[in-house]
Motif scaffolding. Structure first.
Motif, mmCIF file in Angstrom:
data_model
loop_
_atom_site.group_PDB
_atom_site.id
_atom_site.type_symbol
_atom_site.label_atom_id
_atom_site.label_comp_id
_atom_site.label_asym_id
_atom_site.label_seq_id
_atom_site.Cartn_x
_atom_site.Cartn_y
_atom_site.Cartn_z
ATOM 1 N N UNK A 1 1.850 20.126 147.409
ATOM 2 C CA UNK A 1 1.677 19.354 146.331
ATOM 3 C C UNK A 1 1.890 17.612 146.596
ATOM 4 N N UNK A 2 2.920 17.368 147.171
ATOM 5 C CA UNK A 2 3.167 15.944 147.162
ATOM 6 C C UNK A 2 3.399 15.629 148.678
ATOM 7 N N UNK A 3 4.322 16.043 149.492
ATOM 8 C CA UNK A 3 4.461 15.188 150.577
ATOM 9 C C UNK A 3 3.474 15.077 151.712
ATOM 10 N N UNK B 1 -11.990 7.792 153.505
ATOM 11 C CA UNK B 1 -12.312 8.750 152.700
ATOM 12 C C UNK B 1 -12.389 10.079 153.434
ATOM 13 N N UNK B 2 -13.045 10.223 154.487
ATOM 14 C CA UNK B 2 -13.100 11.148 155.317
ATOM 15 C C UNK B 2 -11.850 11.823 155.949
ATOM 16 N N UNK B 3 -11.124 10.725 156.475
ATOM 17 C CA UNK B 3 -10.117 11.097 157.117
ATOM 18 C C UNK B 3 -8.715 11.338 156.674
ATOM 19 N N UNK B 4 -8.531 10.608 155.343
ATOM 20 C CA UNK B 4 -7.447 10.785 154.861
ATOM 21 C C UNK B 4 -7.033 12.483 154.283
ATOM 22 N N UNK B 5 -8.061 12.930 153.720
ATOM 23 C CA UNK B 5 -7.753 14.443 153.612
ATOM 24 C C UNK B 5 -7.585 15.180 154.721
ATOM 25 N N UNK C 1 -2.585 28.787 145.619
ATOM 26 C CA UNK C 1 -3.336 27.639 146.381
ATOM 27 C C UNK C 1 -3.715 26.494 145.634
ATOM 28 N N UNK C 2 -3.613 26.646 144.456
ATOM 29 C CA UNK C 2 -3.957 25.473 143.515
ATOM 30 C C UNK C 2 -3.161 24.279 143.984
ATOM 31 N N UNK C 3 -1.945 24.537 144.246
ATOM 32 C CA UNK C 3 -0.817 23.277 144.602
ATOM 33 C C UNK C 3 -1.437 22.648 145.791
ATOM 34 N N UNK C 4 -2.075 23.384 146.772
ATOM 35 C CA UNK C 4 -2.441 22.774 147.737
ATOM 36 C C UNK C 4 -3.795 21.748 147.365
ATOM 37 N N UNK C 5 -4.563 22.228 146.520
ATOM 38 C CA UNK C 5 -5.705 21.542 145.903
ATOM 39 C C UNK C 5 -5.193 20.339 145.015
ATOM 40 N N UNK C 6 -4.295 20.773 144.322
ATOM 41 C CA UNK C 6 -3.719 19.583 143.617
ATOM 42 C C UNK C 6 -3.430 18.075 144.417
ATOM 43 N N UNK C 7 -2.664 18.601 145.553
ATOM 44 C CA UNK C 7 -2.070 17.694 146.478
ATOM 45 C C UNK C 7 -3.323 17.085 147.079
ATOM 46 N N UNK C 8 -4.067 17.653 147.664
ATOM 47 C CA UNK C 8 -5.376 17.104 148.189
ATOM 48 C C UNK C 8 -6.239 16.260 147.371
ATOM 49 N N UNK C 9 -6.219 16.553 146.253
ATOM 50 C CA UNK C 9 -7.053 15.887 145.271
ATOM 51 C C UNK C 9 -6.750 14.482 145.136
ATOM 52 N N UNK C 10 -5.420 14.284 145.484
ATOM 53 C CA UNK C 10 -5.194 12.702 145.419
ATOM 54 C C UNK C 10 -5.519 11.875 146.634
ATOM 55 N N UNK C 11 -5.911 12.664 147.649
ATOM 56 C CA UNK C 11 -6.301 11.866 149.081
ATOM 57 C C UNK C 11 -7.082 10.848 148.952
ATOM 58 N N UNK D 1 -0.233 10.314 139.316
ATOM 59 C CA UNK D 1 -0.549 11.675 139.349
ATOM 60 C C UNK D 1 0.290 12.848 138.985
ATOM 61 N N UNK D 2 1.427 12.638 139.530
ATOM 62 C CA UNK D 2 2.519 13.631 139.118
ATOM 63 C C UNK D 2 2.676 13.925 137.732
ATOM 64 N N UNK D 3 2.696 12.815 137.108
ATOM 65 C CA UNK D 3 2.906 12.978 135.493
ATOM 66 C C UNK D 3 1.884 13.686 134.987
ATOM 67 N N UNK D 4 0.507 13.222 135.489
ATOM 68 C CA UNK D 4 -0.575 13.914 134.771
ATOM 69 C C UNK D 4 -0.652 15.492 135.252
ATOM 70 N N UNK D 5 -0.421 15.708 136.359
ATOM 71 C CA UNK D 5 -0.561 17.081 136.622
ATOM 72 C C UNK D 5 0.306 18.021 135.948
ATOM 73 N N UNK D 6 1.490 17.317 135.757
ATOM 74 C CA UNK D 6 2.527 17.985 135.091
ATOM 75 C C UNK D 6 2.192 18.301 133.663
ATOM 76 N N UNK D 7 1.663 17.370 133.089
ATOM 77 C CA UNK D 7 1.094 17.365 131.610
ATOM 78 C C UNK D 7 0.036 18.416 131.542
#
Lengths: 255, 373
Positions: free
Chosen positions: B210-212, B265-269, B307-317, B364-370
């Motif tokens: 999700x985060x780190x 944009x390509x490399x950070x994810x 798996x959605x936790x992984x996508x949630x994390x990666x969506x911020x990249x 983002x953390x606030x948003x995803x939590x809500x």
């Protein structure tokens, strides 16, 4: 004292400089006499700046020896090399802060006098080097080179980038100071007017050696092709044919 | 011994006699001898005949002792002055004239800080407008360039992908591995007391997915790449290359900024993915080595994490990538014409990029939590 004056203040003996496989200087010899203004000319990339750096001791030659008899040396770098984190006046006073027991106020006072001498006012002294024009940077750098009263000055293209009026004034300032203070000056230049107006002797650096060193008139007669095209090309001819500033008056009397 | 005294005062003739070597080494001694002369007198003549050497600094001592204007008269009237020394005095007197004509700056009043505060606020708002303006320019240029593949700068794009992405993989992986191990130790220490040491695996898995994972990669890029973008563009600015581009009708945003943004944009994810894997590996190393959890057990717990936790994390990249690239490039454009300015803006770009990344992550953390994602 007299013996001392006859001895060259700077002598370079059999200097060889090399960068990788490229040989810049090979067994180069150069003597600079006390009190003279020596102009060093040569094509772009001939190694003039490297020779200057070698003489100052910033570059260690591969072979050869350097005898520098000046007690105090001042250097004007090509782009001024003012310390960008200090104001102009602090730049000029820095050698005094670091090397003398003068108080800060006294050092700043002497620095502001030196700035006035080279034609910069107090407002310019309070600014940072990045805020100055090219000509002002050159002047400030000259003030810094002069602050500890050197007996020898090295100038790397002192008038490059100056307009002809400022360049002539700069030449005149160097000439007056050099003669008044008995300074020995070695200057690298492409400015034919400078060579003509203030240099006692010209040294020509070409083919890894000093191929000629003499007064402008005599060097200009040298048979070497490069020298011929340098001094007798379209730019050179106008200078060679007219008498130097200092002899102007005497020549008109003769005519 | 002429060195013992450089100056003598004859009160009957009101005359100064200068002698010896007035060089800069003797500056302080000369100053001292001048101080010994009673100040309340008028000097009528100066005898320069015994003066051996003189330089500008010591000449200024005489000038300030008798005042420059008096010196000018005395130098003009005297006969026995060495012509070189006369030149020195004349140069010096000219310098005093230059100095007099220049004005000194006015002192600031005590309430100047209010003006400074105002200036600071208006400066900061101006910076914000510049940022928004820059983002707008980048968006418009991107929209203009995207439909025309002939204007895509592939060389530059791939170069920056290599510099910012590939070259960062070892350090990102190592950092994430170590942090993963640290988190696992931390979890083990706390959770052991509740007999829930097994949940250490969940802690590492949720944390990194999700985060780190993405946060570590973004922080490293903010330090490593934002600074390098600023320094590269700043050096070009100092070298007047940006002006040369404008003269040649080349768009600096199109040539310099867009390839950098696209590269991040390509490399950070991708780096986030590497970082997540390395973090999980770090957690696994601790779990297997010191918590007696077998590799199969570790993997089966991992498998139960949605798996959605992984996508949630990666969506911020992508957001982090754009923010880092834009801040790095904009600070580069803000460099003025000095080397010092490059250093200042590089520092500022790293600080801003780090701050922006962490702020965005918090939002983002606030948003995803809500949203309960």
């Amino acid at each position: 004292m007299v013996m001392n004056d006859l001895q060259p203040i700077l002598s370079l003996e059999d200097i060889t400089n090399r960068f990788g496989a490229t040989v810049i200087h090979e067994n180069l010899n150069l003597d600079v006499n006390t009190g003279e203004i020596l102009g060093l000319v040569g094509g772009s990339g001939a190694g003039k700046s490297v020779l200057l750096r070698t003489a100052i001791g910033l570059h260690k030659p591969v072979a050869g020896s350097i005898h520098l008899r000046a007690k105090q040396v001042g250097v004007l770098f090509q782009h001024g090399a003012l310390f960008s984190s200090m104001t102009v006046i602090e730049n000029v006073a820095l050698p005094l802060f670091e090397h003398t027991s003068l108080s800060r106020a006294q050092a700043l006072h002497l620095a502001s006098l030196k700035l006035a001498l080279v034609g910069l006012d107090q407002a310019a002294g309070a600014r940072y080097p990045a805020e100055l024009s090219g000509g002002m940077i050159k002047r400030a750098a000259l003030a810094r080179a002069l602050i500890r009263e050197p007996d020898m000055l090295f100038l790397d293209e002192p008038t490059a980038g100056l307009d002809p009026i400022s360049a002539a004034a700069f030449d005149q300032l160097i000439l007056t100071l050099s003669k008044a203070l008995g300074l020995t000056v070695v200057l690298v230049t492409h400015d034919l007017d400078t060579l003509h107006a203030i240099c006692d002797r010209i040294a020509v650096l070409s083919d890894k050696q000093i191929i000629a060193i003499d007064t402008l008139a005599k060097v200009a007669e040298h048979k070497n092709d490069w020298i011929q095209s340098y001094f007798h090309g379209p730019r050179g001819r106008a200078i060679i044919d007219k008498p130097p500033y200092s002899q102007h008056s005497s020549l008109t009397v003769e005519n | 011994m002429p060195d013992s005294s450089f100056v003598e005062y004859d009160s009957s003739k009101q005359s100064l006699q200068l002698s010896g070597s007035w060089t800069f080494e003797n500056y302080l001694s000369i100053q001292k001898s001048l101080r010994n002369i009673p100040a309340d007198n008028t000097i009528k003549t100066i005898d320069f005949s015994q003066l051996e050497r003189l330089d500008l600094n010591t000449a200024s001592l005489v000038a300030e002792f008798v005042s420059p204007s008096t010196l000018e008269k005395l130098v003009a009237s005297t006969q026995q002055l060495n012509p070189h020394h006369r030149d020195i005095f004349q140069q010096l007197l000219r310098a005093y004239q230059n100095q007099q004509t220049s004005s000194s700056e006015a002192k600031q009043p005590w309430f100047a800080f209010i003006a400074q505060l105002g200036a600071w606020v208006s400066w900061q708002s101006y910076q914000f407008i510049i940022l928004v303006n820059f983002i707008g320019r980048v968006l418009l240029t991107t929209l203009a360039v995207l439909p025309r593949p002939t204007r895509w700068r592939f060389t530059s794009w791939f170069f920056h992908m290599q510099q910012a992405g590939l070259a960062a993989i070892p350090i990102v992986a190592l950092m994430a591995f170590l942090i993963g191990a640290v988190v696992a130790f931390l979890g083990a220490t706390v959770l052991k007391d509740f007999g829930a040491a097994i949940y250490t695996v969940d802690l590492v898995a949720f944390g990194f997915m999700r985060e780190l994972g993405v946060l570590l990669a973004a922080i490293l890029l903010a330090g490593r790449t934002a600074s390098s973008f600023t320094a590269q563009i700043g050096a070009m600015k100092v070298n007047e290359e940006l002006d040369a581009m404008r003269v040649e009708k080349l768009d600096a945003v199109e040539l310099l900024v867009i390839p950098r943004i696209l590269a991040l944009l390509i490399m950070l994810p991708l780096l986030s993915f590497v970082s997540t894997l390395a973090g999980l590996l770090g957690g696994a190393a601790v779990a297997i080595a010191s918590l007696d959890i077998s590799p199969t057990q570790y993997l089966s717990i991992l498998n139960e994490v949605p798996l959605r936790h992984f996508w949630v994390g990666l969506s911020k990249a992508p957001f982090f990538a754009v923010v880092i690239a834009i801040i790095g490039c904009l600070e580069g454009f803000k460099v003025t014409n000095s080397a010092r300015s490059i250093g200042e803006h590089t520092t500022s770009s790293v600080v801003q990029a780090l701050f922006a990344v962490i702020l965005l992550d918090a939002i983002a953390a606030l948003f995803f939590m809500e949203m309960q994602w």
